[in-house]
Design a protein around this motif. Structure first.
Motif, PDB file in Angstrom:
ATOM      1  N   GLY A   1     185.365 115.993  36.337  1.00 21.90           N
ATOM      2  CA  GLY A   1     184.069 116.395  35.860  1.00 21.90           C
ATOM      3  C   GLY A   1     183.403 117.305  36.876  1.00 21.90           C
ATOM      4  O   GLY A   1     183.898 117.513  37.974  1.00 21.90           O
TER       5      GLY A   1
ATOM      6  N   THR B   1     185.150 115.242  41.104  1.00 24.39           N
ATOM      7  CA  THR B   1     184.093 116.170  40.700  1.00 24.39           C
ATOM      8  C   THR B   1     184.325 117.490  41.424  1.00 24.39           C
ATOM      9  O   THR B   1     184.829 117.522  42.548  1.00 24.39           O
ATOM     10  CB  THR B   1     182.691 115.641  41.044  1.00 24.39           C
ATOM     11  OG1 THR B   1     182.600 115.380  42.441  1.00 24.39           O
ATOM     12  CG2 THR B   1     182.370 114.372  40.257  1.00 24.39           C
TER      13      THR B   1
ATOM     14  N   ASN C   1     180.213 118.436  39.319  1.00 24.26           N
ATOM     15  CA  ASN C   1     179.219 117.809  40.177  1.00 24.26           C
ATOM     16  C   ASN C   1     177.843 118.304  39.735  1.00 24.26           C
ATOM     17  O   ASN C   1     177.236 119.168  40.357  1.00 24.26           O
ATOM     18  CB  ASN C   1     179.501 118.167  41.636  1.00 24.26           C
ATOM     19  CG  ASN C   1     178.658 117.347  42.579  1.00 24.26           C
ATOM     20  OD1 ASN C   1     177.925 116.467  42.163  1.00 24.26           O
ATOM     21  ND2 ASN C   1     178.766 117.647  43.846  1.00 24.26           N
ATOM     22  N   TRP C   2     177.357 117.732  38.633  1.00 23.22           N
ATOM     23  CA  TRP C   2     176.119 118.198  38.039  1.00 23.22           C
ATOM     24  C   TRP C   2     175.474 117.069  37.263  1.00 23.22           C
ATOM     25  O   TRP C   2     176.159 116.223  36.689  1.00 23.22           O
ATOM     26  CB  TRP C   2     176.415 119.381  37.120  1.00 23.22           C
ATOM     27  CG  TRP C   2     175.221 120.157  36.677  1.00 23.22           C
ATOM     28  CD1 TRP C   2     174.399 120.896  37.442  1.00 23.22           C
ATOM     29  CD2 TRP C   2     174.753 120.273  35.339  1.00 23.22           C
ATOM     30  NE1 TRP C   2     173.435 121.485  36.671  1.00 23.22           N
ATOM     31  CE2 TRP C   2     173.626 121.115  35.357  1.00 23.22           C
ATOM     32  CE3 TRP C   2     175.163 119.759  34.124  1.00 23.22           C
ATOM     33  CZ2 TRP C   2     172.910 121.449  34.224  1.00 23.22           C
ATOM     34  CZ3 TRP C   2     174.456 120.090  32.995  1.00 23.22           C
ATOM     35  CH2 TRP C   2     173.342 120.929  33.054  1.00 23.22           C
ATOM     36  N   ARG C   3     174.185 117.042  37.302  1.00 24.14           N
ATOM     37  CA  ARG C   3     173.380 116.015  36.642  1.00 24.14           C
ATOM     38  C   ARG C   3     173.877 114.631  37.034  1.00 24.14           C
ATOM     39  O   ARG C   3     174.091 114.363  38.195  1.00 24.14           O
ATOM     40  CB  ARG C   3     173.331 116.237  35.151  1.00 24.14           C
ATOM     41  CG  ARG C   3     172.625 117.531  34.792  1.00 24.14           C
ATOM     42  CD  ARG C   3     172.008 117.467  33.465  1.00 24.14           C
ATOM     43  NE  ARG C   3     171.248 118.680  33.218  1.00 24.14           N
ATOM     44  CZ  ARG C   3     170.313 118.759  32.341  1.00 24.14           C
ATOM     45  NH1 ARG C   3     170.019 117.717  31.610  1.00 24.14           N
ATOM     46  NH2 ARG C   3     169.660 119.884  32.166  1.00 24.14           N
TER      47      ARG C   3
ATOM     48  N   LEU D   1     176.741 113.083  36.266  1.00 19.41           N
ATOM     49  CA  LEU D   1     178.188 112.839  36.326  1.00 19.41           C
ATOM     50  C   LEU D   1     178.664 112.260  37.654  1.00 19.41           C
ATOM     51  O   LEU D   1     179.490 111.340  37.656  1.00 19.41           O
ATOM     52  CB  LEU D   1     178.969 114.103  35.993  1.00 19.41           C
ATOM     53  CG  LEU D   1     178.984 114.487  34.516  1.00 19.41           C
ATOM     54  CD1 LEU D   1     179.755 115.782  34.319  1.00 19.41           C
ATOM     55  CD2 LEU D   1     179.571 113.383  33.670  1.00 19.41           C
TER      56      LEU D   1
ATOM     57  N   GLU E   1     177.351 110.147  39.409  1.00 22.00           N
ATOM     58  CA  GLU E   1     177.040 108.721  39.442  1.00 22.00           C
ATOM     59  C   GLU E   1     178.138 107.892  38.767  1.00 22.00           C
ATOM     60  O   GLU E   1     178.256 106.697  39.026  1.00 22.00           O
ATOM     61  CB  GLU E   1     175.706 108.449  38.753  1.00 22.00           C
ATOM     62  CG  GLU E   1     174.524 109.059  39.483  1.00 22.00           C
ATOM     63  CD  GLU E   1     173.223 108.835  38.749  1.00 22.00           C
ATOM     64  OE1 GLU E   1     173.077 107.799  38.074  1.00 22.00           O
ATOM     65  OE2 GLU E   1     172.341 109.710  38.849  1.00 22.00           O
ATOM     66  N   TYR E   2     178.906 108.533  37.901  1.00 17.73           N
ATOM     67  CA  TYR E   2     179.934 107.826  37.141  1.00 17.73           C
ATOM     68  C   TYR E   2     181.352 108.143  37.603  1.00 17.73           C
ATOM     69  O   TYR E   2     182.260 107.356  37.386  1.00 17.73           O
ATOM     70  CB  TYR E   2     179.803 108.154  35.650  1.00 17.73           C
ATOM     71  CG  TYR E   2     178.472 107.766  35.094  1.00 17.73           C
ATOM     72  CD1 TYR E   2     178.170 106.438  34.862  1.00 17.73           C
ATOM     73  CD2 TYR E   2     177.494 108.715  34.822  1.00 17.73           C
ATOM     74  CE1 TYR E   2     176.933 106.064  34.358  1.00 17.73           C
ATOM     75  CE2 TYR E   2     176.255 108.355  34.322  1.00 17.73           C
ATOM     76  CZ  TYR E   2     175.988 107.033  34.098  1.00 17.73           C
ATOM     77  OH  TYR E   2     174.761 106.663  33.609  1.00 17.73           O
ATOM     78  N   ILE E   3     181.535 109.287  38.184  1.00 22.86           N
ATOM     79  CA  ILE E   3     182.866 109.701  38.631  1.00 22.86           C
ATOM     80  C   ILE E   3     182.956 109.452  40.131  1.00 22.86           C
ATOM     81  O   ILE E   3     182.144 109.945  40.898  1.00 22.86           O
ATOM     82  CB  ILE E   3     183.132 111.181  38.321  1.00 22.86           C
ATOM     83  CG1 ILE E   3     183.007 111.443  36.814  1.00 22.86           C
ATOM     84  CG2 ILE E   3     184.516 111.587  38.827  1.00 22.86           C
ATOM     85  CD1 ILE E   3     183.055 112.912  36.446  1.00 22.86           C
TER      86      ILE E   3
END
Length: 79
Positions: A1, A18, A3-5, A7, A9-11
């Motif tokens: 994914g 990221t 590295n934005w918004r 994401l 936090e989940y990856i």
């Protein structure tokens, strides 16, 4: 994914990578890397599955039940 918004936090290192949002080459490189490394792909896939299990309906219901039990228990002691 990317590295934005939210994401990042989940990856994490257990379930994926990221890359900068403005770097499609790096994203392509990561995808190619995973296509070439089956063991790593499987490990990250299992990590993703393990991570999302915490959001299953049963786990969320268990957490709410515990929270409500603690609130009710604490309220009863104060009375």
């Amino acid at each position: 994914g990317v590295n934005w918004r939210a994401l990042p936090e989940y990856i994490n290192r257990h379930n994926g990578y990221t890359v900068p949002a403005d770097n499609p080459k790096e994203m392509a490189d990561k995808i190619i890397h995973l296509l070439r490394h089956e063991d790593e792909r499987k490990t990250l896939g299992q990590g993703g599955l393990d991570y999302v299990q915490q959001f299953s309906a049963k786990n969320i219901a268990d957490k709410w039940e515990k929270l409500y039990g603690e609130i009710i228990g604490n309220h009863g002691r104060k009375a």
